[in-house]
Design a protein around this motif. Structure first.
Motif, mmCIF file in Angstrom:
data_model
loop_
_atom_site.group_PDB
_atom_site.id
_atom_site.type_symbol
_atom_site.label_atom_id
_atom_site.label_comp_id
_atom_site.label_asym_id
_atom_site.label_seq_id
_atom_site.Cartn_x
_atom_site.Cartn_y
_atom_site.Cartn_z
ATOM 1 N N SER A 64 -3.740 -7.562 3.658
ATOM 2 C CA SER A 64 -3.046 -8.417 4.631
ATOM 3 C C SER A 64 -2.937 -7.725 5.987
ATOM 4 N N THR B 210 0.852 -1.208 0.000
ATOM 5 C CA THR B 210 0.000 0.000 0.000
ATOM 6 C C THR B 210 0.880 1.247 0.000
ATOM 7 N N SER C 244 6.881 -4.125 7.058
ATOM 8 C CA SER C 244 7.603 -4.940 6.076
ATOM 9 C C SER C 244 8.463 -5.935 6.836
ATOM 10 N N ARG C 245 8.561 -7.143 6.291
ATOM 11 C CA ARG C 245 9.450 -8.149 6.907
ATOM 12 C C ARG C 245 10.841 -8.066 6.308
HETATM 13 N N1 LIG Z 1 -9.893 0.322 -0.432
HETATM 14 C C1 LIG Z 1 -9.074 0.693 0.514
HETATM 15 O O1 LIG Z 1 -9.461 1.405 1.449
HETATM 16 C C2 LIG Z 1 -7.639 0.274 0.469
HETATM 17 C C3 LIG Z 1 -6.708 0.785 1.377
HETATM 18 C C4 LIG Z 1 -5.389 0.366 1.292
HETATM 19 C C5 LIG Z 1 -4.991 -0.527 0.314
HETATM 20 N N2 LIG Z 1 -5.927 -0.996 -0.549
HETATM 21 C C6 LIG Z 1 -5.541 -1.952 -1.609
HETATM 22 O O2 LIG Z 1 -5.057 -3.155 -0.999
HETATM 23 C C7 LIG Z 1 -4.150 -3.776 -1.927
HETATM 24 C C8 LIG Z 1 -2.848 -4.093 -1.229
HETATM 25 O O3 LIG Z 1 -3.082 -5.068 -0.219
HETATM 26 P P1 LIG Z 1 -2.031 -6.272 -0.009
HETATM 27 O O4 LIG Z 1 -2.583 -7.192 1.024
HETATM 28 O O5 LIG Z 1 -1.664 -6.816 -1.342
HETATM 29 O O6 LIG Z 1 -0.720 -5.510 0.485
HETATM 30 P P2 LIG Z 1 -0.391 -4.675 1.822
HETATM 31 O O7 LIG Z 1 -1.140 -5.253 2.985
HETATM 32 O O8 LIG Z 1 -0.535 -3.230 1.548
HETATM 33 O O9 LIG Z 1 1.176 -4.938 1.945
HETATM 34 C C9 LIG Z 1 1.634 -6.249 2.093
HETATM 35 C C10 LIG Z 1 3.058 -6.216 2.590
HETATM 36 O O10 LIG Z 1 3.120 -5.587 3.874
HETATM 37 C C11 LIG Z 1 4.021 -6.297 4.713
HETATM 38 N N3 LIG Z 1 3.255 -6.888 5.797
HETATM 39 C C12 LIG Z 1 1.927 -7.200 5.800
HETATM 40 N N4 LIG Z 1 1.535 -7.676 6.999
HETATM 41 C C13 LIG Z 1 2.634 -7.666 7.771
HETATM 42 C C14 LIG Z 1 2.867 -8.038 9.122
HETATM 43 N N5 LIG Z 1 1.871 -8.507 9.914
HETATM 44 N N6 LIG Z 1 4.103 -7.906 9.614
HETATM 45 C C15 LIG Z 1 5.105 -7.399 8.826
HETATM 46 N N7 LIG Z 1 4.942 -7.034 7.539
HETATM 47 C C16 LIG Z 1 3.720 -7.163 7.028
HETATM 48 C C17 LIG Z 1 4.724 -7.283 3.825
HETATM 49 O O11 LIG Z 1 5.774 -6.540 3.221
HETATM 50 P P3 LIG Z 1 7.157 -7.201 2.681
HETATM 51 O O12 LIG Z 1 6.758 -8.012 1.477
HETATM 52 O O13 LIG Z 1 8.007 -6.015 2.347
HETATM 53 O O14 LIG Z 1 7.693 -8.022 3.806
HETATM 54 C C18 LIG Z 1 3.640 -7.604 2.802
HETATM 55 O O15 LIG Z 1 4.144 -8.130 1.590
HETATM 56 C C19 LIG Z 1 -3.965 -2.785 -3.077
HETATM 57 O O16 LIG Z 1 -4.823 -3.122 -4.158
HETATM 58 C C20 LIG Z 1 -4.405 -1.467 -2.469
HETATM 59 O O17 LIG Z 1 -4.864 -0.534 -3.445
HETATM 60 C C21 LIG Z 1 -7.225 -0.617 -0.504
#
Ligand SMILES: NC(=O)c1ccc[n+]([C@@H]2O[C@H](COP(=O)([O-])OP(=O)(O)OC[C@H]3O[C@@H](n4cnc5c(N)ncnc54)[C@H](OP(=O)(O)O)[C@@H]3O)[C@@H](O)[C@H]2O)c1
Length: 174
Positions: free
Chosen positions: A112, A46, A64-65
């Motif tokens: 996530s 994000t 981020s990990r």
């Molecule tokens: N509609 C909305 O309100 C909204 C808001 C925000 C985002 N979004 C959407 O959500 C999507 C992204 O979601 P996503 O799940 O793919 O990615 P994300 O949650 O934004 O990022 C995932 C990354 O965050 C890190 N991470 C996640 N949980 C962790 C934890 N518990 N401890 C340590 N690190 C952690 C890891 O990074 P590393 O790989 O670097 O280790 C993981 O690969 C996009 O499409 C975005 O546009 C929507």
């Protein structure tokens, strides 16, 4: 107080190909009003989707990990538990505009991080978008409506700047 804030379609969709699904100016306005002066926590993906990087006048925390991940104007942590411990114990630096973010935490996504934070959340600040997009690959976690009580609900029709009707709906733990 830990709040999750998200714009969620009726089928739970929140994103596609690391992008938001909707451009809703009133949602962005509400997001800014709710989060300014506070701490925002987001996943690395994000963060990378933000067009201008860290959001101003907020303490920006990225999960981020990857121990090598760094970016300007953000603090990076490897677990949500560590974030909450540190936010309790430390005071954020004042921003250029003279805002000193407090310890109130808004989890701003993505999928996530919402999933990991849901069990810890006190409040869900959702914008329910009255649409069900087929093209989606990121979803808000399913939550049990029995565990939550609606604190505030406000429906808006579509208009020239908002392609879909939407409802601001805030839940607190029942
Ligand atoms: N509609 C909305 O309100 C909204 C808001 C925000 C985002 N979004 C959407 O959500 C999507 C992204 O979601 P996503 O799940 O793919 O990615 P994300 O949650 O934004 O990022 C995932 C990354 O965050 C890190 N991470 C996640 N949980 C962790 C934890 N518990 N401890 C340590 N690190 C952690 C890891 O990074 P590393 O790989 O670097 O280790 C993981 O690969 C996009 O499409 C975005 O546009 C929507």
């Amino acid at each position: 107080m830990i709040s999750l804030i998200a714009a969620v379609a009726e089928n739970g969709a929140i994103g596609f190909e690391n992008k938001l699904l909707y451009w809703l100016p009133n949602d962005l306005k509400r997001f800014k009003a709710l989060t300014t002066g506070h701490t925002i926590v987001m996943g690395r993906r994000t963060f990378e989707s933000l067009p201008k990087g860290a959001l101003p006048n907020r303490r920006n925390i990225v999960l981020s990990r990857n121990p090598d991940f760094q970016a300007p104007a953000v603090e990076v942590f490897a677990s949500l538990e560590e974030v909450l411990r540190v936010v309790e114990q430390t005071v954020a630096n004042e921003t250029e505009e003279g805002v000193r973010p407090d310890n109130e935490v808004f989890v701003i996504g993505g999928a996530s991080v919402y999933m990991a934070a849901l069990p810890l959340a006190d409040r869900l600040c959702l914008t329910l978008v009255h649409d069900s997009p087929k093209a989606a690959d990121a979803f808000f976690p399913v939550f049990d409506p029995q565990e939550w009580r609606v604190e505030h609900e406000e429906r808006h029709d579509a208009d020239e700047r908002h392609a879909f009707p939407y409802t601001f709906i805030d839940y607190v733990r029942a």
